[in-house]
Structures are given as C-alpha cells and as structure tokens.
Design a protein around this motif. Structure first.
Motif, PDB file in Angstrom:
ATOM      1  N   GLY A 178      51.689  31.765  23.933  1.00 50.34           N
ATOM      2  CA  GLY A 178      52.693  32.505  23.167  1.00 50.34           C
ATOM      3  C   GLY A 178      52.490  32.467  21.658  1.00 50.34           C
ATOM      4  N   THR A 179      51.294  32.060  21.223  1.00 49.10           N
ATOM      5  CA  THR A 179      50.967  32.083  19.788  1.00 49.10           C
ATOM      6  C   THR A 179      51.032  33.519  19.268  1.00 49.10           C
ATOM      7  OG1 THR A 179      49.378  30.326  20.299  1.00 49.10           O
ATOM      8  CG2 THR A 179      49.299  31.231  18.066  1.00 49.10           C
ATOM      9  N   VAL A 180      50.594  34.458  20.106  1.00 47.88           N
ATOM     10  CA  VAL A 180      50.751  35.890  19.809  1.00 47.88           C
ATOM     11  C   VAL A 180      51.403  36.573  21.011  1.00 47.88           C
ATOM     12  CG1 VAL A 180      48.862  36.179  18.136  1.00 47.88           C
ATOM     13  CG2 VAL A 180      48.361  36.315  20.576  1.00 47.88           C
ATOM     14  N   ASP A 181      52.088  37.698  20.735  1.00 42.88           N
ATOM     15  CA  ASP A 181      52.748  38.461  21.807  1.00 42.88           C
ATOM     16  C   ASP A 181      51.813  39.508  22.397  1.00 42.88           C
ATOM     17  OD1 ASP A 181      55.304  37.328  21.014  1.00 42.88           O
ATOM     18  OD2 ASP A 181      55.301  38.758  19.336  1.00 42.88           O
ATOM     19  N   ALA A 182      50.821  39.908  21.609  1.00 43.41           N
ATOM     20  CA  ALA A 182      50.051  41.102  21.971  1.00 43.41           C
ATOM     21  C   ALA A 182      48.632  41.019  21.428  1.00 43.41           C
ATOM     22  CB  ALA A 182      50.757  42.336  21.394  1.00 43.41           C
ATOM     23  N   GLN A 183      47.780  41.957  21.903  1.00 44.70           N
ATOM     24  CA  GLN A 183      46.408  42.070  21.398  1.00 44.70           C
ATOM     25  C   GLN A 183      45.937  43.499  21.619  1.00 44.70           C
ATOM     26  OE1 GLN A 183      43.138  42.295  23.349  1.00 44.70           O
ATOM     27  NE2 GLN A 183      44.522  43.238  24.825  1.00 44.70           N
ATOM     28  N   GLU A 184      44.762  43.832  21.070  1.00 41.22           N
ATOM     29  CA  GLU A 184      44.212  45.189  21.271  1.00 41.22           C
ATOM     30  C   GLU A 184      42.713  45.088  21.509  1.00 41.22           C
ATOM     31  OE1 GLU A 184      42.428  46.987  18.316  1.00 41.22           O
ATOM     32  OE2 GLU A 184      42.166  44.884  17.860  1.00 41.22           O
ATOM     33  N   ASN A 185      42.242  45.841  22.531  1.00 41.83           N
ATOM     34  CA  ASN A 185      40.843  45.821  22.947  1.00 41.83           C
ATOM     35  C   ASN A 185      40.589  47.014  23.862  1.00 41.83           C
ATOM     36  OD1 ASN A 185      38.657  43.722  22.513  1.00 41.83           O
ATOM     37  ND2 ASN A 185      40.412  42.360  22.676  1.00 41.83           N
ATOM     38  N   PRO A 186      39.326  47.398  24.074  1.00 44.95           N
ATOM     39  CA  PRO A 186      39.060  48.412  25.105  1.00 44.95           C
ATOM     40  C   PRO A 186      39.473  47.891  26.493  1.00 44.95           C
ATOM     41  CG  PRO A 186      37.165  48.130  23.655  1.00 44.95           C
ATOM     42  CD  PRO A 186      38.112  47.012  23.338  1.00 44.95           C
ATOM     43  N   TYR A 187      39.787  48.810  27.386  1.00 43.82           N
ATOM     44  CA  TYR A 187      40.189  48.439  28.759  1.00 43.82           C
ATOM     45  C   TYR A 187      39.187  47.483  29.416  1.00 43.82           C
ATOM     46  CZ  TYR A 187      43.922  52.002  29.037  1.00 43.82           C
ATOM     47  OH  TYR A 187      45.064  52.727  28.856  1.00 43.82           O
ATOM     48  N   VAL A 188      37.886  47.725  29.192  1.00 45.86           N
ATOM     49  CA  VAL A 188      36.887  46.860  29.841  1.00 45.86           C
ATOM     50  C   VAL A 188      37.069  45.396  29.449  1.00 45.86           C
ATOM     51  CG1 VAL A 188      35.039  48.490  30.422  1.00 45.86           C
ATOM     52  CG2 VAL A 188      35.192  47.618  28.084  1.00 45.86           C
ATOM     53  N   ASN A 189      37.373  45.150  28.174  1.00 43.97           N
ATOM     54  CA  ASN A 189      37.595  43.767  27.735  1.00 43.97           C
ATOM     55  C   ASN A 189      38.890  43.193  28.301  1.00 43.97           C
ATOM     56  OD1 ASN A 189      35.259  43.889  26.294  1.00 43.97           O
ATOM     57  ND2 ASN A 189      36.192  43.919  24.272  1.00 43.97           N
ATOM     58  N   ILE A 190      39.900  44.045  28.408  1.00 46.70           N
ATOM     59  CA  ILE A 190      41.207  43.612  28.931  1.00 46.70           C
ATOM     60  C   ILE A 190      41.056  43.144  30.384  1.00 46.70           C
ATOM     61  CG2 ILE A 190      43.526  44.448  29.580  1.00 46.70           C
ATOM     62  CD1 ILE A 190      43.286  46.352  27.057  1.00 46.70           C
ATOM     63  N   ALA A 191      40.355  43.946  31.191  1.00 42.05           N
ATOM     64  CA  ALA A 191      40.188  43.601  32.606  1.00 42.05           C
ATOM     65  C   ALA A 191      39.185  42.472  32.812  1.00 42.05           C
ATOM     66  CB  ALA A 191      39.770  44.833  33.405  1.00 42.05           C
ATOM     67  N   ASN A 192      38.035  42.545  32.124  1.00 39.14           N
ATOM     68  CA  ASN A 192      36.997  41.514  32.307  1.00 39.14           C
ATOM     69  C   ASN A 192      37.472  40.122  31.929  1.00 39.14           C
ATOM     70  OD1 ASN A 192      35.311  43.532  33.118  1.00 39.14           O
ATOM     71  ND2 ASN A 192      34.071  43.590  31.274  1.00 39.14           N
ATOM     72  N   ASN A 193      38.416  40.049  30.985  1.00 39.05           N
ATOM     73  CA  ASN A 193      38.925  38.749  30.546  1.00 39.05           C
ATOM     74  C   ASN A 193      40.260  38.389  31.201  1.00 39.05           C
ATOM     75  OD1 ASN A 193      36.956  37.794  28.316  1.00 39.05           O
ATOM     76  ND2 ASN A 193      37.285  39.960  27.896  1.00 39.05           N
ATOM     77  N   ALA A 194      40.633  39.191  32.214  1.00 40.00           N
ATOM     78  CA  ALA A 194      41.854  38.933  33.004  1.00 40.00           C
ATOM     79  C   ALA A 194      43.102  38.736  32.132  1.00 40.00           C
ATOM     80  CB  ALA A 194      41.643  37.717  33.912  1.00 40.00           C
ATOM     81  N   TYR A 195      43.253  39.592  31.109  1.00 39.08           N
ATOM     82  CA  TYR A 195      44.444  39.485  30.262  1.00 39.08           C
ATOM     83  C   TYR A 195      45.721  39.808  31.034  1.00 39.08           C
ATOM     84  CZ  TYR A 195      41.303  39.137  26.228  1.00 39.08           C
ATOM     85  OH  TYR A 195      40.345  38.741  25.330  1.00 39.08           O
ATOM     86  N   PHE A 196      45.558  40.488  32.186  1.00 38.72           N
ATOM     87  CA  PHE A 196      46.729  40.791  33.027  1.00 38.72           C
ATOM     88  C   PHE A 196      47.390  39.514  33.557  1.00 38.72           C
ATOM     89  CE2 PHE A 196      42.735  41.867  35.291  1.00 38.72           C
ATOM     90  CZ  PHE A 196      42.675  40.806  36.185  1.00 38.72           C
ATOM     91  N   GLU A 197      46.675  38.400  33.501  1.00 37.43           N
ATOM     92  CA  GLU A 197      47.261  37.124  33.938  1.00 37.43           C
ATOM     93  C   GLU A 197      48.259  36.588  32.906  1.00 37.43           C
ATOM     94  OE1 GLU A 197      43.249  35.610  36.360  1.00 37.43           O
ATOM     95  OE2 GLU A 197      43.842  34.597  34.508  1.00 37.43           O
ATOM     96  N   VAL A 198      48.058  36.994  31.638  1.00 36.92           N
ATOM     97  CA  VAL A 198      48.905  36.445  30.567  1.00 36.92           C
ATOM     98  C   VAL A 198      49.632  37.521  29.760  1.00 36.92           C
ATOM     99  CG1 VAL A 198      47.704  34.225  30.307  1.00 36.92           C
ATOM    100  CG2 VAL A 198      46.831  36.239  29.111  1.00 36.92           C
ATOM    101  N   GLN A 199      49.511  38.786  30.180  1.00 37.61           N
ATOM    102  CA  GLN A 199      50.184  39.895  29.495  1.00 37.61           C
ATOM    103  C   GLN A 199      50.825  40.810  30.530  1.00 37.61           C
ATOM    104  OE1 GLN A 199      49.142  40.986  25.453  1.00 37.61           O
ATOM    105  NE2 GLN A 199      50.213  39.086  25.924  1.00 37.61           N
ATOM    106  N   LYS A 200      52.045  41.263  30.221  1.00 39.33           N
ATOM    107  CA  LYS A 200      52.793  42.061  31.196  1.00 39.33           C
ATOM    108  C   LYS A 200      52.612  43.570  30.977  1.00 39.33           C
ATOM    109  CE  LYS A 200      55.918  43.078  34.325  1.00 39.33           C
ATOM    110  NZ  LYS A 200      55.213  43.599  35.495  1.00 39.33           N
ATOM    111  N   TYR A 201      52.506  43.980  29.710  1.00 43.37           N
ATOM    112  CA  TYR A 201      52.540  45.412  29.421  1.00 43.37           C
ATOM    113  C   TYR A 201      51.192  45.940  28.921  1.00 43.37           C
ATOM    114  CZ  TYR A 201      57.499  44.543  29.855  1.00 43.37           C
ATOM    115  OH  TYR A 201      58.724  44.161  30.344  1.00 43.37           O
ATOM    116  N   LEU A 202      50.811  47.091  29.457  1.00 44.37           N
ATOM    117  CA  LEU A 202      49.570  47.765  29.075  1.00 44.37           C
ATOM    118  C   LEU A 202      49.962  49.079  28.411  1.00 44.37           C
ATOM    119  CD1 LEU A 202      46.421  47.727  29.389  1.00 44.37           C
ATOM    120  CD2 LEU A 202      46.723  48.980  31.513  1.00 44.37           C
ATOM    121  N   ILE A 203      49.555  49.253  27.149  1.00 44.75           N
ATOM    122  CA  ILE A 203      49.991  50.430  26.401  1.00 44.75           C
ATOM    123  C   ILE A 203      48.768  51.211  25.941  1.00 44.75           C
ATOM    124  CG2 ILE A 203      51.397  51.252  24.457  1.00 44.75           C
ATOM    125  CD1 ILE A 203      51.772  47.659  25.462  1.00 44.75           C
TER     126      ILE A 203
END
Length: 299
Positions: A178-203
């Motif tokens: 919870g140091t940050v609420d959000a981040q920005e990256n291409p979809y490939v980085n979001i999925a490859n790094n499993a950010y869906f495990e620690v982030q709820k919303y995809l915008i």
C-alpha cells in the motif's frame, strides 16, 4: 570464419522483445548462411537497461532492444515520445516513427555510437489501481508509481494524482504494502508481473505510446563488411515486423488475462483525458515544437 554478435536485453525470452530477438537471430542466420551467429543474454543477465545502453556505447555489447524513454541520456529529444496521446493507434505510431522523425533520431543516436536497426514498440501504457477510477475526477490525490520520467509525472499531476518514483523491481511489493495505490505500464507488463494479485482496477488510459529501438553498437556495425551490414539491417527489419505484430497480440491477451483474473475493467473517455492533460503540452510543447512539426503532430 563466423562473426558472433552479443545480444543483451532486460526482458524475459517469452516477452515481445524476446520474440523480436528470436526473429532477428533466425533471419540473420538464414541470410548469412550461418556465418553470423548470436549469443543471447535475456532477463538483464548482463546488466540493467542503463548498463547495457552504456555497453553498446562503449562497444562491449553488440545488440540490444531498449525503449526510447531509457535512451534520453543519449538523445534528450527522444523525450518527445513521452508526451501524452501523441498517436491514435499502432499504425499511426509505426508510420510516424518510420518516417522523417525516425531518420532524425537515427542520426542522433549514431552520434552516441548506436546504430538503429529498426524501431520497435511495447504498445500503450495503461493504469491499474486499488481505488476505483471511473472518471478523471477519481485520479485526484491518487498515489501512483511512475518511472523517473518528468513528462510521465506531469501527465499524472495534470490529472490531479500524486506521482511517486519507485523502481520497477520494487513495484509489486510497494503495491502489496500500500505504499502506492496505482501504477502505469503496458498490459504485457501488468499481466507478466501478476499485478492483478495486488491491484483491483484496470483502467484503459492509453496515455503514452511506448516506442523502442533495436540498436547495434555503431563501432561493431562499422567493422562489418557491406554485405554483413545489409544482413543485419534486413534481420532488424524482420524482427520489427514480428515484434510489432506480437506486441498488439500479446497486449490484447494480457488485457484479457488480467480481466479474467478478476480485475474490474474501465475504459476512460479519450477526449476527456486529452483535454485534462493539455497542460503537459503547455509545459513541454515549445521544447519539442520542431519535432512535433516534423511528425505532423503540432498541438
């Protein structure tokens, strides 16, 4: 007598850059009849992006694939590509970079001992968050991780968010804690790094289009025969054709993967985002005016 090229890059072998490298190697082997070979070092095994860029410049590494935002130390004007909403789509971006502006940067990077074999991409950058973002107003006060890139920071400041610089390798933990609420990256980085495990919303914001280059150390390139140079340039072109195609496909797949992993998806209004970030052009537009004109993108 075989010539061996040392190729180093930061991403995994199954990444879009990895697929580009494989296509480069295959084409080069085919054209040279096996007289030119490649030694490939993926996953940053030879060093970080900035370290490999320095190695290219010094001639201690032969080939790498590097995003333009990591090359601004060598050609500061590459910062123009960090401006928001510069390209409508992949086709617009590719046509533009393969035109006059691409030639301009080829000359610039050659002065830094880097020969541009071809232009590549990682696609659009998107946003993920632990707070719902259904409209631009929801960015207000959002603690979002960005790269140490002042234009990217200006984009999110314009939206009312609070950009925070955290290194990519520490990002997952920063979101988990919870140091940050959000981040920005291409979809490939979001999925490859499993950010869906620690982030709820995809915008889907498509706020910056990420360009990259397949670079050959200029000193290495100049040491080759004309025929070998021709093979390298053809192999680099073939790599670009593959890499652009897989970037489009892999980003779509990654988007679907993130949504099926339980992320809540929102597509924000492009025009509203454009208007909300217009101030970024007020700050940086003059600095890049000539390049924007060259691209036919004067705002």
């Amino acid at each position: 007598f075989a010539t061996s090229l040392m190729i180093a890059y930061a991403d995994p072998e199954d990444s879009v850059f990895g697929k580009g490298v494989a296509a480069f190697q295959e084409k080069l082997t085919e054209l040279s009849g096996g007289s030119m070979t490649c030694m490939i070092f993926a996953n940053g095994t030879l060093g970080s992006i900035s370290e490999v860029a320095a190695m290219l410049q010094q001639g201690t590494c032969d080939v790498s694939l590097i995003v333009t935002s990591s090359l601004v130390d060598f050609a500061p004007e590459l910062g123009v590509f960090d401006l928001p909403f510069l390209f409508a789509d992949y086709n617009d971006a590719r046509t533009t970079i393969n035109g006059a502006v691409g030639d301009y940067f080829k000359e610039k990077l050659a002065q830094a001992n880097m020969h541009v074999g071809s232009w590549l991409t990682m696609g659009f950058r998107e946003t993920t968050s632990n707070k719902p973002i259904k409209s631009i107003a929801d960015f207000k006060g959002l603690k979002i991780r960005t790269q140490s890139n002042e234009v990217h920071q200006a984009i999110f400041k314009a939206l009312g968010a609070a950009p925070t610089v955290i290194s990519f390798s520490e990002l997952y933990t920063a979101m988990e804690q919870g140091t940050v609420d959000a981040q920005e990256n291409p979809y490939v980085n979001i999925a490859n790094n499993a950010y869906f495990e620690v982030q709820k919303y995809l915008i889907e914001t498509n706020h910056v289009f990420q360009l990259a280059a397949l670079l050959i150390s200029e000193s290495k390139y100049n040491s080759l025969s004309d025929e070998e140079k021709k093979w390298i340039d053809e192999a680099a072109k073939a790599a670009a054709d593959v890499e652009w195609k897989v970037t489009i496909e892999d980003n779509e797949t990654a988007k679907a993967k993130s949504i099926s992993a339980g992320m809540d998806f929102t597509q924000l209004n492009h025009e509203e985002l454009l208007n909300a970030t217009a101030s970024v052009y007020d700050i940086y537009g003059a600095k890049y005016a000539e390049l924007l004109k060259l691209m036919g993108k004067g705002k």
